[in-house]
Motif scaffolding. Structure first.
Motif, mmCIF file in Angstrom:
data_model
loop_
_atom_site.group_PDB
_atom_site.id
_atom_site.type_symbol
_atom_site.label_atom_id
_atom_site.label_comp_id
_atom_site.label_asym_id
_atom_site.label_seq_id
_atom_site.Cartn_x
_atom_site.Cartn_y
_atom_site.Cartn_z
ATOM 1 N N ASP A 171 0.506 7.959 -2.128
ATOM 2 C CA ASP A 171 1.642 8.605 -2.778
ATOM 3 C C ASP A 171 2.918 7.820 -2.511
ATOM 4 N N LYS A 194 8.865 5.432 -9.410
ATOM 5 C CA LYS A 194 8.578 6.250 -8.224
ATOM 6 C C LYS A 194 7.730 7.474 -8.589
ATOM 7 N N ASN A 202 5.804 8.760 -2.958
ATOM 8 C CA ASN A 202 6.910 9.644 -2.584
ATOM 9 C C ASN A 202 6.745 10.287 -1.206
ATOM 10 N N GLY A 203 6.010 9.628 -0.324
ATOM 11 C CA GLY A 203 6.054 10.032 1.074
ATOM 12 C C GLY A 203 4.837 10.696 1.661
ATOM 13 N N PHE A 204 3.861 11.089 0.854
ATOM 14 C CA PHE A 204 2.689 11.761 1.400
ATOM 15 C C PHE A 204 1.605 10.778 1.846
ATOM 16 N N GLY A 205 1.770 9.501 1.536
ATOM 17 C CA GLY A 205 0.764 8.518 1.922
ATOM 18 C C GLY A 205 -0.590 8.831 1.320
ATOM 19 N N GLY A 232 5.020 20.257 -1.216
ATOM 20 C CA GLY A 232 6.314 19.593 -1.306
ATOM 21 C C GLY A 232 7.362 20.343 -2.089
ATOM 22 N N HIS A 251 4.463 14.260 -6.440
ATOM 23 C CA HIS A 251 3.426 13.751 -5.541
ATOM 24 C C HIS A 251 2.075 13.630 -6.243
#
Length: 606
Positions: free
Chosen positions: A294, A442, A296-299, A379, A392
């Motif tokens: 991800d 993104k 946007n930060g969730f990996g 999120g 996400h």
């Protein structure tokens, strides 16, 4: 029909409508466009079962036993399926159930102690001491439990029994809870197989035994949930691994029930997962949807994410447009024109995905209150709107008919060396553009090897109306799904894996590889194991094996059946086939002519 017309006329740009109507870029689930629903979701069951959740009518407490936990899984699957138009999944159900097996075991152990002490236990000093040292989160193999062997044995037997009944209840519910248009069942999938804790192993064993046992009075093969066994090196792949015995049980279930399929936790495209966090292990669904890294930060977190909205590029249409620009067949420049056309359509497909994404993001959270209120779509920040959660998810850019497009362009498909070379160039362009789109916007753009359950037929019909009957292209009733080897190609299962494994690495939003066996393998599980291991070693992310699955409707006998049941002589036979990622009933009544013919033309990989 009304919803589709509304979407085409009022909810999208002229370019999007033109691409869809011209059979160039297909918009999936068009009837759900106007309502602003998204596609599918991997549900964060860990949080929901621990903390409880709210419904329109009431609130639900966190589960306090394994039986309650499995009941709530079915309830959540059903409710969430009404918030969307696609599938729902559990990404690591064996790990999720560990706390609830422990809670049930603790209760049964205390009951066992009471029996041992003739009912006087509440006043005993021993119980007070026990409660100080023990709680319902202690592992069921903790040495302290074994200090009273009779109570321990009683608790183990009762917990195994409760887990078995809980799993059977979930299977029953997921095959009976009709909740969508046409009385559909929730399209549910469950991933499991990597938990080596005694509680997780107990759950996996119960899940597989329930699959083998079947449902209903005839013990028929269960349609839902789609079982997916997660293969992982050092965990269940080889003799000596802690869950190797469960892998053997999974093979037994596959041989008899088609499920489970097999997910490759060690797949190279899922690199970066946390070995200590099963929520990051590679998981998937019956439809082949996958959520990878991800932006946007969730990996590599899978829970709370899903496929937002797919589109599919119809490759044969683009190939014919390129061919019609040339007089001579198979001109090298024709391939270059096709690549240019494809590149343009990839950008237009990206625009179509963003257009729909923005439309979905404009909806009120009240339109899917259960999902957002309970953070199923992870999120969500109320002040930022539902885009905070949807960002996400995956924007899947699919494809249809690679084999037919190659036939148009060079007169051969990707089972040849020249065809594979061009196929890799095409897939490389898909991958490159999706990576660029992902970084620039993104948003999680990904290459999707579309299942095209109805599209394989409808796209072919439109193509043939415009271009006529072309040998090896439109002389049948379907286009070949995504990058698959054409179903009529004679080859061994290992050869099919060899070919498709060269292309699966280009996908980041979901793919699957199938092989067809010509007879039952219940008595040859080592052969089945060799196939699964070979696929995993070839870096296939998601693998399934099709075997004959016939059921006598009189006595319930299940195997490969010819004209009549060998047990009772009945001629009423249900012939279950995997036509798409999920199992269905009789494919001759459930699917269009294209899928019916595709199923009938499948050769057996020997």
């Amino acid at each position: 029909v009304v919803c589709k017309n509304d979407a085409l006329k009022y909810r999208m740009s002229k370019k999007s409508r033109k691409n869809h109507e011209n059979n160039e870029i297909y918009i999936h689930d068009l009837d759900s466009f106007s309502s602003g629903m998204h596609n599918c979701l991997s549900i964060p069951f860990d949080d929901l079962l621990a903390n409880g959740f709210n419904t329109r009518q009431t609130d639900v407490r966190g589960a306090q036993s394994v039986n309650t936990a499995f009941q709530l899984v079915a309830v959540i699957f059903q409710i969430q399926s009404l918030q969307q138009f696609g599938g729902v999944s559990a990404t690591h159900l064996d790990w999720t159930m560990v706390p609830y097996v422990r809670k049930s075991f603790y209760k049964h152990y205390v009951d066992g102690l009471r029996w041992c002490f003739n009912g006087d236990l509440p006043e005993s000093h021993w119980l007070d001491n026990f409660r100080e040292k023990c709680n319902n989160s202690m592992t069921i193999d903790d040495p302290y439990y074994t200090e009273v062997p009779v109570a321990y044995q009683y608790a183990m037997e009762m917990t195994e029994r409760e887990t078995k009944q809980a799993v059977e209840g979930m299977y029953h519910n997921l095959n009976t809870l009709q909740s969508r248009s046409g009385n559909q069942l929730p399209f549910s999938s469950i991933n499991y197989g990597t938990c080596t804790l005694p509680e997780g192993r107990m759950v996996t064993k119960a899940l597989l035994n329930a699959s083998i046992d079947g449902t209903g009075s005839l013990h028929k093969t269960s349609i839902f949930p789609c079982g997916i066994f997660q293969m992982m090196k050092g965990v269940n792949r080889e003799v000596g691994d802690p869950n190797y015995d469960l892998y053997q049980l999974a093979l037994k279930s596959t041989a008899q029930r088609l499920y489970p399929n097999y997910a490759n936790v060690d797949w190279s495209n899922n690199a970066g997962y946390d070995v200590n966090d099963p929520r990051t292990y590679f998981s998937t669904m019956g439809c082949r949807t996958a959520n990878l890294w991800d932006v946007n930060g969730f990996g590599q977190l899978k829970d709370g994410r899903g496929n937002i909205c797919p589109v599919t590029i119809i490759l044969p249409t683009l190939a014919m447009k390129a061919k019609n620009a040339f007089i001579n067949e198979y001109d090298d420049d024709m391939v270059e024109v096709f690549i240019q056309l494809l590149d343009a359509k990839l950008h237009e497909a990206k625009d179509m995905l963003i257009e729909r994404f923005e439309w979905i993001c404009s909806q009120s959270p009240e339109s899917a209150k259960f999902m957002y209120e309970n953070n199923l779509m992870a999120g969500y920040i109320p002040e930022e709107g539902i885009r905070s959660a949807l960002k996400h998810g995956t924007l899947a850019l699919g494809q249809l008919g690679l084999a037919e497009a190659l036939q148009i362009l060079i007169g051969q498909d990707h089972t040849s060396e020249e065809g594979m070379e061009l196929a890799k160039r095409i897939e490389g362009l898909f991958k490159k553009r999706c990576a660029e789109f992902k970084e620039h916007y993104k948003l999680n753009f990904g290459v999707y090897y579309s299942p095209a359950e109805n599209l394989c037929y409808t796209a072919l019909q439109k193509f043939r109306e415009k271009y006529g009957v072309i040998k090896n292209v439109s002389d049948k009733e379907f286009f070949t799904n995504s990058m698959h080897v054409p179903v009529w190609k004679e080859m061994s299962p290992f050869e099919k894996i060899d070919i498709e494994s060269q292309l699966t690495g280009y996908s980041s939003a979901g793919c699957i590889t199938y092989v067809e066996l010509d007879s039952g393998v219940k008595n040859n599980l080592p052969a089945l194991e060799a196939l699964v291991n070979y696929a995993m070693d070839k870096d296939i992310p998601y693998f399934a094996i099709n075997v004959p699955n016939d059921t006598c409707m009189n006595c319930g006998y299940t195997d490969e059946i010819n004209d009549k049941c060998p047990m009772c002589g009945c001629t009423e036979i249900q012939r279950l086939r995997r036509v798409t990622g999920y199992l269905t009933g009789d494919y001759k009544s459930a699917f269009n002519l294209g899928k019916q013919q595709e199923t009938q033309m499948r050769v057996k990989h020997r």
